[in-house]
Scaffold this motif. Structure first.
Motif, PDB file in Angstrom:
ATOM      1  N   MET A  36     -32.213 -39.969 -20.855  1.00  0.00           N
ATOM      2  CA  MET A  36     -31.372 -40.597 -19.847  1.00  0.00           C
ATOM      3  C   MET A  36     -31.753 -42.063 -19.620  1.00  0.00           C
ATOM      4  SD  MET A  36     -29.081 -38.461 -18.936  1.00  0.00           S
ATOM      5  CE  MET A  36     -29.098 -37.994 -20.661  1.00  0.00           C
ATOM      6  N   ILE A  37     -33.070 -42.341 -19.660  1.00  0.00           N
ATOM      7  CA  ILE A  37     -33.511 -43.721 -19.500  1.00  0.00           C
ATOM      8  C   ILE A  37     -32.957 -44.582 -20.632  1.00  0.00           C
ATOM      9  CG2 ILE A  37     -35.500 -45.266 -19.472  1.00  0.00           C
ATOM     10  CD1 ILE A  37     -37.108 -43.058 -18.148  1.00  0.00           C
ATOM     11  N   GLY A  38     -32.951 -44.010 -21.835  1.00  0.00           N
ATOM     12  CA  GLY A  38     -32.429 -44.736 -22.988  1.00  0.00           C
ATOM     13  C   GLY A  38     -30.965 -45.072 -22.820  1.00  0.00           C
ATOM     14  N   ILE A  39     -30.172 -44.120 -22.350  1.00  0.00           N
ATOM     15  CA  ILE A  39     -28.742 -44.362 -22.136  1.00  0.00           C
ATOM     16  C   ILE A  39     -28.542 -45.457 -21.106  1.00  0.00           C
ATOM     17  CG2 ILE A  39     -26.615 -43.359 -21.210  1.00  0.00           C
ATOM     18  CD1 ILE A  39     -27.336 -40.747 -22.491  1.00  0.00           C
ATOM     19  N   TYR A  40     -29.327 -45.412 -20.032  1.00  0.00           N
ATOM     20  CA  TYR A  40     -29.186 -46.438 -18.994  1.00  0.00           C
ATOM     21  C   TYR A  40     -29.521 -47.824 -19.536  1.00  0.00           C
ATOM     22  CZ  TYR A  40     -29.824 -49.210 -14.803  1.00  0.00           C
ATOM     23  OH  TYR A  40     -29.731 -50.204 -13.869  1.00  0.00           O
ATOM     24  N   LEU A  41     -30.630 -47.935 -20.274  1.00  0.00           N
ATOM     25  CA  LEU A  41     -31.027 -49.239 -20.807  1.00  0.00           C
ATOM     26  C   LEU A  41     -29.992 -49.774 -21.785  1.00  0.00           C
ATOM     27  CD1 LEU A  41     -34.843 -48.645 -21.415  1.00  0.00           C
ATOM     28  CD2 LEU A  41     -33.799 -50.084 -19.654  1.00  0.00           C
ATOM     29  N   ILE A  42     -29.473 -48.900 -22.626  1.00  0.00           N
ATOM     30  CA  ILE A  42     -28.487 -49.318 -23.621  1.00  0.00           C
ATOM     31  C   ILE A  42     -27.190 -49.764 -22.949  1.00  0.00           C
ATOM     32  CG2 ILE A  42     -27.037 -48.515 -25.535  1.00  0.00           C
ATOM     33  CD1 ILE A  42     -29.413 -46.599 -26.235  1.00  0.00           C
ATOM     34  N   SER A  43     -26.769 -49.032 -21.930  1.00  0.00           N
ATOM     35  CA  SER A  43     -25.490 -49.338 -21.284  1.00  0.00           C
ATOM     36  C   SER A  43     -25.565 -50.530 -20.345  1.00  0.00           C
ATOM     37  CB  SER A  43     -24.989 -48.120 -20.504  1.00  0.00           C
ATOM     38  OG  SER A  43     -25.878 -47.791 -19.440  1.00  0.00           O
ATOM     39  N   SER A  44     -26.760 -50.866 -19.868  1.00  0.00           N
ATOM     40  CA  SER A  44     -26.876 -51.911 -18.852  1.00  0.00           C
ATOM     41  C   SER A  44     -27.039 -53.312 -19.414  1.00  0.00           C
ATOM     42  CB  SER A  44     -28.056 -51.606 -17.921  1.00  0.00           C
ATOM     43  OG  SER A  44     -29.278 -51.595 -18.641  1.00  0.00           O
ATOM     44  N   HIS A  45     -27.374 -53.444 -20.697  1.00  0.00           N
ATOM     45  CA  HIS A  45     -27.540 -54.764 -21.293  1.00  0.00           C
ATOM     46  C   HIS A  45     -26.182 -55.335 -21.684  1.00  0.00           C
ATOM     47  CE1 HIS A  45     -31.759 -53.654 -21.473  1.00  0.00           C
ATOM     48  NE2 HIS A  45     -32.048 -54.898 -21.813  1.00  0.00           N
TER      49      HIS A  45
END
Length: 243
Positions: free
Chosen positions: A1-10
């Motif tokens: 989930m952290i990975g999805i957030y980081l990818i989507s937020s940049h």
């Protein structure tokens, strides 16, 4: 989930090297995760564009002026499929009125890697993805003249860039699709630096997803991706095999 957030937020994407550092995994694992998340960003193939639709093409690859003489393709103005990959995009513009009675502009993009930028190829994409009777705005490239002979009742507006025209006399422009290309190039050249042709459709989907969700907050975009991902499986083969 952290990975999805980081990818989507940049805003302009995140490289596998940076993601690997952020979540403390190997670069190979981060690369796989990025491509896995990109499968959640796939464009809606069934959605038709309508109203005012701007169309344009671009070629992804190194500039002719930066190439060795034996690599240059003369007379192409950088439009050779031998050394570059053609991409075709469209942006729909719509308008709403907010609570303060102020008009708001909304845009929605659809973009594809195409085999070439010949009239037959591009007109086929337009006819299959734009509702009949819509306004189509393009630059003066000759292939677009075929739009005037279509059977779907498109109104064709032309903006003559060679005459330094950015908005024609009727108020039509291609500034929004040009703006999309600017963001796409920043993502590719600024973040990823080099993109394999085979994986290009995934990077296009990523850029389109970010563009179409630009009005959302980081939290809303994460919730959307989580909702798309819920209950779905993504096998390793689906990440490696790209058409």
């Amino acid at each position: 989930m952290i990975g999805i957030y980081l990818i989507s937020s940049h805003k302009n994407g995140i490289s596998s090297i940076q993601l690997a550092k952020d979540i403390e995994v190997t670069q190979t694992t981060a690369w796989y995760m990025l491509h896995r998340v990109r499968t959640l960003m796939k464009q809606d193939e069934d959605r038709l564009l309508s109203g005012n639709v701007e169309c344009d093409e671009m070629y992804l690859g190194g500039r002719e002026t930066n190439k060795h003489n034996h690599q240059k393709v003369e007379g192409t103005q950088g439009r050779s499929t031998k050394t570059k990959t053609p991409i075709f995009g469209m942006v729909e513009t719509s308008y709403t009125v907010d609570a303060d009675n102020k008009p708001r502009i909304h845009t929605y993009a659809k973009v594809w890697k195409v085999e070439d930028c010949r009239a037959k190829t591009l007109i086929n994409v337009i006819e299959n993805n734009v509702e009949a009777g819509s306004y189509i705005t393009t630059d003066e490239l000759g292939v677009y003249s075929a739009i005037d002979k279509n059977e779907k009742g498109f109104y064709h507006a032309v903006v003559c860039h060679k005459d330094r025209e950015f908005t024609n006399a009727e108020g039509f422009t291609t500034n929004r699709i040009e703006g999309f290309w600017g963001g796409f190039k920043r993502m590719v050249f600024g973040t990823y630096h080099m993109v394999n042709r085979s994986y290009l459709p995934r990077y296009i989907d990523e850029s389109v997803f970010r563009y179409n969700t630009k009005e959302l907050t980081e939290g809303q975009r994460f919730e959307l991706m989580f909702a798309i991902a819920f209950g779905k499986k993504c096998q390793y083969s689906s990440v490696k095999m790209v058409g």
